[in-house]
Write an enzyme that holds these catalytic residues in place. Structure first.
Site, PDB file in Angstrom:
ATOM      1  N   ASN A 221      -5.053  -0.846  -1.611  1.00  0.00           N
ATOM      2  CA  ASN A 221      -3.777  -0.628  -0.913  1.00  0.00           C
ATOM      3  C   ASN A 221      -3.477   0.850  -0.677  1.00  0.00           C
ATOM      4  O   ASN A 221      -2.378   1.191  -0.266  1.00  0.00           O
ATOM      5  CB  ASN A 221      -2.628  -1.307  -1.660  1.00  0.00           C
ATOM      6  N   CYS A 222      -4.452   1.719  -0.888  1.00  0.00           N
ATOM      7  CA  CYS A 222      -4.293   3.163  -0.681  1.00  0.00           C
ATOM      8  C   CYS A 222      -4.578   3.495   0.777  1.00  0.00           C
ATOM      9  O   CYS A 222      -5.620   3.114   1.327  1.00  0.00           O
ATOM     10  CB  CYS A 222      -5.258   3.910  -1.599  1.00  0.00           C
ATOM     11  N   ASP A 223      -3.645   4.192   1.432  1.00  0.00           N
ATOM     12  CA  ASP A 223      -3.811   4.533   2.848  1.00  0.00           C
ATOM     13  C   ASP A 223      -5.061   5.368   3.103  1.00  0.00           C
ATOM     14  O   ASP A 223      -5.789   5.118   4.063  1.00  0.00           O
ATOM     15  CB  ASP A 223      -2.583   5.273   3.370  1.00  0.00           C
TER      16      ASP A 223
END
Length: 106
Positions: A8-10
């Site tokens: 979920n890390c951009d």
């Protein structure tokens, strides 16, 4: 090629999009081997720790005082992301320069 980070890390998602053949390894679920962490710490030193992250800010003083490798094993989300293993080369972070370097290895 492996991208170590969080799903979920951009920044990790941007790296995965630019490197579709790479495997995204979620460090919260799978972790990083002791050998690879030691190699990364030898190359990057304390820059491997993301001291601006929410995870870091939520750590107590006891955890922050741990040696970097012990801290990364206990709290893998405090690792600067993405952490990319491309053959025998390692990269941390994601920007145009790193993207070009990694793409040149393909």
């Amino acid at each position: 090629m492996r991208i170590y980070g969080l799903k979920n890390c951009d920044s990790c998602r941007k790296a995965k999009k630019a490197l579709p053949e790479a495997e995204l390894v979620d460090v919260r679920e799978v972790g990083v081997s002791d050998e690879l962490l030691a190699r990364a710490h030898a190359q990057f030193g304390d820059a491997l720790l993301n001291t601006r992250s929410t995870t870091w800010r939520n750590l107590d003083d006891v955890d922050r005082a741990l040696p970097p490798l012990a801290l990364l094993k206990a709290h893998p989300a405090v690792m600067k992301r993405p952490f990319i293993e491309a053959g025998d080369q390692l990269f941390i972070g994601w920007n145009k320069g790193i993207e070009q370097e990694v793409q040149a290895l393909l």
